[in-house]
Each structure stands twice: as C-alpha cells, then as structure tokens.
Design an enzyme around this catalytic site. Structure first.
Site, PDB file in Angstrom:
ATOM      1  N   ARG A 160       8.727  13.855   9.005  1.00  0.00           N
ATOM      2  CA  ARG A 160       9.346  13.963   7.684  1.00  0.00           C
ATOM      3  C   ARG A 160       9.487  15.439   7.343  1.00  0.00           C
ATOM      4  O   ARG A 160       8.623  16.048   6.708  1.00  0.00           O
ATOM      5  CB  ARG A 160       8.497  13.216   6.649  1.00  0.00           C
ATOM      6  CG  ARG A 160       8.324  11.740   6.985  1.00  0.00           C
ATOM      7  CD  ARG A 160       7.314  11.055   6.090  1.00  0.00           C
ATOM      8  NE  ARG A 160       7.010   9.708   6.586  1.00  0.00           N
ATOM      9  CZ  ARG A 160       5.959   8.986   6.206  1.00  0.00           C
ATOM     10  NH1 ARG A 160       5.104   9.485   5.308  1.00  0.00           N
ATOM     11  NH2 ARG A 160       5.750   7.789   6.707  1.00  0.00           N
TER      12      ARG A 160
ATOM     13  N   GLY B   4       0.249   5.442  -0.507  1.00  0.00           N
ATOM     14  CA  GLY B   4      -0.754   6.474  -0.676  1.00  0.00           C
ATOM     15  C   GLY B   4      -0.481   7.457  -1.792  1.00  0.00           C
ATOM     16  O   GLY B   4      -1.379   8.169  -2.227  1.00  0.00           O
TER      17      GLY B   4
ATOM     18  N   ASP C 113       8.908  -6.268   4.318  1.00  0.00           N
ATOM     19  CA  ASP C 113       9.076  -5.187   3.348  1.00  0.00           C
ATOM     20  C   ASP C 113      10.172  -4.244   3.827  1.00  0.00           C
ATOM     21  O   ASP C 113      10.849  -4.514   4.806  1.00  0.00           O
ATOM     22  CB  ASP C 113       7.751  -4.444   3.099  1.00  0.00           C
ATOM     23  CG  ASP C 113       7.292  -3.584   4.268  1.00  0.00           C
ATOM     24  OD1 ASP C 113       8.087  -3.335   5.200  1.00  0.00           O
ATOM     25  OD2 ASP C 113       6.138  -3.134   4.261  1.00  0.00           O
TER      26      ASP C 113
ATOM     27  N   HIS D 192       8.343   0.417   7.810  1.00  0.00           N
ATOM     28  CA  HIS D 192       7.658   1.396   6.961  1.00  0.00           C
ATOM     29  C   HIS D 192       8.624   2.034   5.974  1.00  0.00           C
ATOM     30  O   HIS D 192       8.519   3.227   5.644  1.00  0.00           O
ATOM     31  CB  HIS D 192       6.981   2.468   7.822  1.00  0.00           C
ATOM     32  CG  HIS D 192       5.624   2.884   7.315  1.00  0.00           C
ATOM     33  ND1 HIS D 192       4.453   2.295   7.724  1.00  0.00           N
ATOM     34  CD2 HIS D 192       5.252   3.833   6.417  1.00  0.00           C
ATOM     35  CE1 HIS D 192       3.433   2.864   7.115  1.00  0.00           C
ATOM     36  NE2 HIS D 192       3.895   3.795   6.312  1.00  0.00           N
TER      37      HIS D 192
ATOM     38  N   ARG E  47      10.515   5.192   7.074  1.00  0.00           N
ATOM     39  CA  ARG E  47       9.755   6.443   7.013  1.00  0.00           C
ATOM     40  C   ARG E  47       9.101   6.825   8.333  1.00  0.00           C
ATOM     41  O   ARG E  47       8.472   7.875   8.421  1.00  0.00           O
ATOM     42  CB  ARG E  47       8.682   6.333   5.929  1.00  0.00           C
ATOM     43  CG  ARG E  47       9.237   6.256   4.526  1.00  0.00           C
ATOM     44  CD  ARG E  47       8.188   5.823   3.510  1.00  0.00           C
ATOM     45  NE  ARG E  47       7.065   6.733   3.403  1.00  0.00           N
ATOM     46  CZ  ARG E  47       7.051   7.870   2.696  1.00  0.00           C
ATOM     47  NH1 ARG E  47       8.143   8.244   2.045  1.00  0.00           N
ATOM     48  NH2 ARG E  47       5.980   8.614   2.629  1.00  0.00           N
TER      49      ARG E  47
ATOM     50  N   GLY F  34      12.869  -1.535   1.657  1.00  0.00           N
ATOM     51  CA  GLY F  34      14.182  -1.420   1.050  1.00  0.00           C
ATOM     52  C   GLY F  34      14.526  -2.427  -0.019  1.00  0.00           C
ATOM     53  O   GLY F  34      15.683  -2.499  -0.450  1.00  0.00           O
ATOM     54  N   PHE F  35      13.576  -3.194  -0.509  1.00  0.00           N
ATOM     55  CA  PHE F  35      13.853  -4.250  -1.488  1.00  0.00           C
ATOM     56  C   PHE F  35      13.828  -3.674  -2.909  1.00  0.00           C
ATOM     57  O   PHE F  35      12.798  -3.175  -3.359  1.00  0.00           O
ATOM     58  CB  PHE F  35      12.836  -5.385  -1.353  1.00  0.00           C
ATOM     59  CG  PHE F  35      12.987  -6.148  -0.066  1.00  0.00           C
ATOM     60  CD1 PHE F  35      13.698  -7.332  -0.038  1.00  0.00           C
ATOM     61  CD2 PHE F  35      12.445  -5.661   1.109  1.00  0.00           C
ATOM     62  CE1 PHE F  35      13.858  -8.038   1.148  1.00  0.00           C
ATOM     63  CE2 PHE F  35      12.603  -6.355   2.310  1.00  0.00           C
ATOM     64  CZ  PHE F  35      13.315  -7.539   2.323  1.00  0.00           C
TER      65      PHE F  35
ATOM     66  N   TYR G  68      -6.121   1.630   8.410  1.00  0.00           N
ATOM     67  CA  TYR G  68      -5.599   2.197   9.647  1.00  0.00           C
ATOM     68  C   TYR G  68      -6.761   2.304  10.625  1.00  0.00           C
ATOM     69  O   TYR G  68      -7.880   2.656  10.233  1.00  0.00           O
ATOM     70  CB  TYR G  68      -5.014   3.588   9.417  1.00  0.00           C
ATOM     71  CG  TYR G  68      -3.667   3.623   8.733  1.00  0.00           C
ATOM     72  CD1 TYR G  68      -2.502   3.339   9.437  1.00  0.00           C
ATOM     73  CD2 TYR G  68      -3.565   3.978   7.388  1.00  0.00           C
ATOM     74  CE1 TYR G  68      -1.263   3.390   8.809  1.00  0.00           C
ATOM     75  CE2 TYR G  68      -2.330   4.034   6.758  1.00  0.00           C
ATOM     76  CZ  TYR G  68      -1.182   3.737   7.476  1.00  0.00           C
ATOM     77  OH  TYR G  68       0.044   3.790   6.848  1.00  0.00           O
TER      78      TYR G  68
ATOM     79  N   PRO H  10       0.822  -1.210   0.000  1.00  0.00           N
ATOM     80  CA  PRO H  10       0.000   0.000   0.000  1.00  0.00           C
ATOM     81  C   PRO H  10       0.857   1.261   0.000  1.00  0.00           C
ATOM     82  O   PRO H  10       1.745   1.434   0.847  1.00  0.00           O
ATOM     83  CB  PRO H  10      -0.799  -0.120   1.297  1.00  0.00           C
ATOM     84  CG  PRO H  10       0.069  -0.957   2.201  1.00  0.00           C
ATOM     85  CD  PRO H  10       0.804  -1.907   1.306  1.00  0.00           C
TER      86      PRO H  10
END
Length: 392
Positions: free
Chosen positions: A168, A83, A315, A284, A287, A317-318, A133, A81
């Site tokens: 961020r 956004g 998941d 994440h 992030r 960084g791949f 969420y 997912p």
C-alpha cells in the site's frame, strides 16, 4: 450531529469521514493496494449483477432476521475486523461494538485494535468475536486465544489472507505505515483537522498516552507512532503456516471458529475439511492482492463446492442493502462490512456506526419488497436477472 442526520447513504458518511479525518488516516481506510484494480473490480462485479423485480406478491410482512452459528440476529450482517477503528474515534472499537449490538449483529474486534478486548466486552453486551492472525510463536497465538476466551468472546475469526505486508504505497507517502511516522506532511494535516486531533489523539494523550496495540502480548504493546522502526516489535505473521495450524487453533478454541480470507474454491474446501464452522470469501476489500478475483464473482462456485458442509459468508466492497441482497441470492448466508461502518464511525462515533447499519437494513428491506421476497429464505439465484453473467 446535524450533518450526520442529513446523511442518506454510506457515500454521504464517507464524505463526512473524509472531511473530518487527516488524509493519511482517511486513505488508510478508503484505498486499496498498488494500482487499486481490485478495489474497482469489487464494485464493477457487484454493479453488474442485476436483481429481477417481481410484482403482485404479498410482501406486507417482511423479515430481515436470520440465524448465524445457531444464534438469531436481526440482519444477515456482521461488522468485520478493522484495525483503524480506534484511530477514527476515541475508543472507536467500543463505539462500533455498541452500534453493532444496537443493530442486533455481531462485531469482530481486530487483533490490532487499540482498545483492549476486555474493555470492549465491558462496554458491549452484544455478540463479540475476536480476530486472530497466526504468529510464528505458538505461545503468542495461544495467549491471544486464551485471553479472548477469558473475556467471554463468542467466536474466533482466523484471518489467513495476509501472510506478508501488502504493498500500500500511499501509506508510505502519507507516513501512515506501521509504526506511523511523524513528518511535516502529516503534522500539517493534523493541524488542519483539529476536531480529530483533539477529539481522538488529544483524548488518548490525556488518558494515558499515545494509543497502543493493546491486544498484543505485554512486550509488544507499542505505540502506533514511532521514529525508529528498529525499536518497534510488531506481532509477526507466520509465513510457514499451513492447514495444520487451523487444527491447532481448533484444538485450543472450543467455540465457533471462522476462517476469513478464502479466495479460491480449493481453499474453501480445505477450510471446510479443517473443521471451520464458517468460511468468509474475501479479497480483503481489495487491500492485499490487487489482481485477486472479486468475492461476489467467486461466491457461487464456492457455495456449490462446499455444498452445505459449512456456511459461506462474504465481504469486500458492500455499500448498499441491494449489494447484500445480491450476495444472499448468490448463496452467502451473511455479509461482513468493513469500510462502510468505519465511515459511519468516523462521521459520528457510535451514532454514526449505527446509522450506517440502519442504511443497510432499510435498503435491504426495500429491495426485498421490490423483488417479491418477504424473508431471507425466499432470496435465491432466481431473484437475479441473467445469473450466468456472474461467472464471466
């Protein structure tokens, strides 16, 4: 599309995406949080894991297919997912969903997507999963679950690792916080990127107005842009939620339930105990918590602790098929892709998204040949050199 045809890997797609996108949009996708220590750590850990080549093994009939949640698919991949997809390409969620279907893998639609989930389902006949969420208003969460069920989504991905907004800072500087703030800097950036401005924002304006968060409840489907934040009412995250909330979701959603955002062994065990059909080890993509452990580094411990009670996915960084091979060797059943497929989408829409997945397929297949593993069942910790280094 000639530039797309000349790409050879995900980084080539990333460079094309950077050229095409305004700075604020690109950095929203590509960057991490705070000092971006976690972003670099994800890559450092994956690079430190070494694959053991094996020779004179029959690998003439290699098979990258697998089964997730009882359904067969062509690759051990899931498009995660994200956004921002609808801001990278017009109706980008539908474009990426079709690319995933063509590659034979599931697509997870973000709760904060721009294209309505019903339209994504109408555009795609592949596996579609919906991200949720938790909201402090139970009726909002229940309504989204019911809507996903009515639209015939196949699974629910409950994301639990973003209880507050991450820090961020670059988003604030670029005016790309939520809502997006129009300022001199990003207006100038939009002018410098006319293909994106006309091909994405221009098409939205011509077909109904500024893009909105179409999967939010009726009164909260605000435009992604705005001048006065006090008039903007997002779906808030539930800061008081505990593991009982998973049981509530499990009661309302009868299909497969995946818990995404596991960052320690304790929470992996709690998720399995709460009835998750699969868990996703994740930080994440670097992030959220800048000092969080790399999922690849944590993965062997989680797999050992869960001990088969539910599948473990991963998941963050791949970017190569060899990265996927490493995750499978460490015990993951599948890998979710985020930025990698977004770069493809930004570079060329559906065709770019499919090209990114094709890179993973070709690289994984080649890596399996060099490692002497004809199918995914043959990939295990013995395929790695100095396996113990992963724990350090």
């Amino acid at each position: 599309m000639k530039a797309l045809e000349r790409t050879c890997n995900i980084d080539d797609l990333r460079r094309l995406a950077k050229q095409r996108l305004p700075r604020g949009v690109y950095e929203f996708v590509a960057r991490g949080t705070e000092d971006e220590v976690g972003l670099g750590h994800n890559r450092t850990v994956l690079d430190s894991i070494k694959i053991k080549p094996r020779v004179l093994t029959d690998v003439s009939r290699r098979d990258t297919s697998t089964t997730l949640l009882g359904r067969g698919q062509k690759l051990p991949l899931i498009v995660g997912p994200t956004g921002a997809a609808g801001l990278l390409w017009y109706q980008g969620e539908a474009q990426l969903a079709r690319a995933a279907a063509a590659a034979g893998v599931p697509y997870v639609l973000a709760m904060s997507s721009i294209t309505p989930l019903e339209d994504v389902r109408a555009a795609c006949d592949g596996q579609l999963w919906f991200q949720l969420y938790l909201s402090p208003d139970q009726e909002i969460s229940d309504g989204m679950i019911d809507r996903a069920r009515a639209a015939r989504f196949d699974a629910l991905v409950l994301t639990v690792d973003t209880v507050v907004s991450p820090n961020r800072e670059y988003n604030s500087r670029n005016g790309f916080s939520v809502p997006v703030t129009v300022n001199r800097r990003n207006i100038f950036d939009f002018v410098l990127h006319p293909r994106w401005t006309l091909g994405v924002i221009g098409r939205y304006l011509a077909n109904g107005g500024m893009p909105r968060f179409e999967n939010y409840p009726q009164g909260m489907r605000n435009s992604v842009a705005g001048r006065q934040k006090q008039r903007w009412a997002p779906v808030k995250r539930d800061e008081s939620a505990d593991w009982r909330a998973v049981a509530q979701v499990r009661k309302r959603w009868s299909g497969p339930l995946i818990v995404k955002g596991i960052g320690c062994v304790e929470d992996a065990l709690a998720a399995a105990q709460a009835g998750a059909d699969a868990i996703i080890v994740s930080n994440h993509g670097g992030r959220n918590v800048d000092s969080a452990v790399s999922p690849a580094q944590l993965l062997p411990q989680v797999v050992a602790a869960v001990a088969g009670r539910c599948p473990v996915w991963v998941d963050s960084g791949f970017v190569r098929g060899s990265d996927v091979f490493k995750a499978l060797a460490l015990g993951a059943e599948a890998v979710l892709l985020g930025r990698a497929t977004l770069y493809g989408l930004a570079a060329g829409g559906e065709a770019g998204g499919l090209r990114s997945l094709t890179f993973f397929k070709e690289e994984l297949d080649r890596c399996m040949a060099f490692a002497g593993t004809p199918d995914l069942a043959a990939i295990n910790a013995h395929c790695l050199q100095d396996f113990g280094l992963v724990y350090r």
